[in-house]
Enzyme design. Structure first.
Site: not given
Length: 241
Positions: A110, A38, A113, A98-99, A40, A119
């Site tokens: 999450k 993603g 994406g 990321g979150a 971030t 993940e």
């Protein structure tokens, strides 16, 4: 005072996380590190690559959570393995990701994406977990603003939707962008995006949703509390342990 944009906050959070974790000895040479997906997570992957290139880190082994992250690692020279490789043996020292939402207890949503399954597999097989986020991801409760992604077997969409509605969710099948039909995950499955009108107990709901036949995984992450690096528009980075 210069106000940082959301994209600038993402880079700031990611860069700060990598540098602080190195300074604290939580990222070291020779470690096995999970890398998330993603907008971030990728700046964190890039910063990790920079610290490898400048000689700070050596012999880092990465396990990635998507084709996107695998491509980035190939571009930036980070060697990629799977959890099944003998040098990994199904276990990681740290995962960085990321979150989409993070609450005050560092529970997460999450999967924006569509990489939530990989993940979660990577995160839940790690000794420690670090999350990078911009300030917009910081919320009081999960699931009422950003839709919870639920990865499903497509043939079971109708009964799964009914079961999720019985848990109070409103469900929408995620449609592709510049593609006809639903989003297909890296695992060949579909995504239901689920919103609740009222806050739910994420840890309880994570388990309940996964009991529904045909659900592959859901985007509540509550079983492994991360250290969170949350960047703010004023340039400060909140480190929440």
């Amino acid at each position: 005072m210069t106000v940082k944009t959301k994209d600038e906050q993402k880079v700031l959070a990611a860069t700060t996380a990598i540098d602080v974790l190195i300074e604290e000895g939580k990222i070291k040479s020779g470690m096995k590190i999970g890398l998330g997906t993603g907008s971030t997570a990728l700046p964190a992957v890039k910063r990790l690559a920079e610290r490898i290139e400048d000689g700070t880190l050596k012999n880092v082994k990465a396990v990635v959570t998507s084709f996107q992250t695998a491509n980035a690692c190939a571009d930036w020279g980070i060697p990629v393995y799977t959890l099944n490789d003998k040098v990994i043996l199904g276990h990681l020292d740290l995962t960085i990701d990321g979150a989409d939402e993070i609450d005050q207890k560092n529970n997460l949503i999450k999967g924006g994406g569509a990489a939530l399954l990989r993940e979660k597999i990577v995160a839940y097989n790690s000794d420690s977990y670090a999350i990078v986020a911009d300030e917009s991801k910081n919320v009081e409760s999960l699931g009422t603003r950003f839709a919870l992604p639920v990865e499903i077997i497509g043939d079971a969409r109708f009964p799964i939707t009914k079961a999720l509605e019985a848990l109070g969710a409103k469900c929408v099948l995620r449609e592709g962008v510049r593609k006809c039909g639903p989003v297909i995950t890296d695992n060949g499955n579909q995504i239901l995006d689920c919103l609740w009108e009222n806050p739910v107990e994420a840890s309880i709901m994570e388990a309940k949703i996964n009991e529904i036949p045909g659900v592959v995984e859901n985007g509540f992450f509550t079983k492994l509390r991360p250290i969170a690096f949350i960047a703010h528009a004023d340039g400060n980075v909140e480190i929440r342990r």
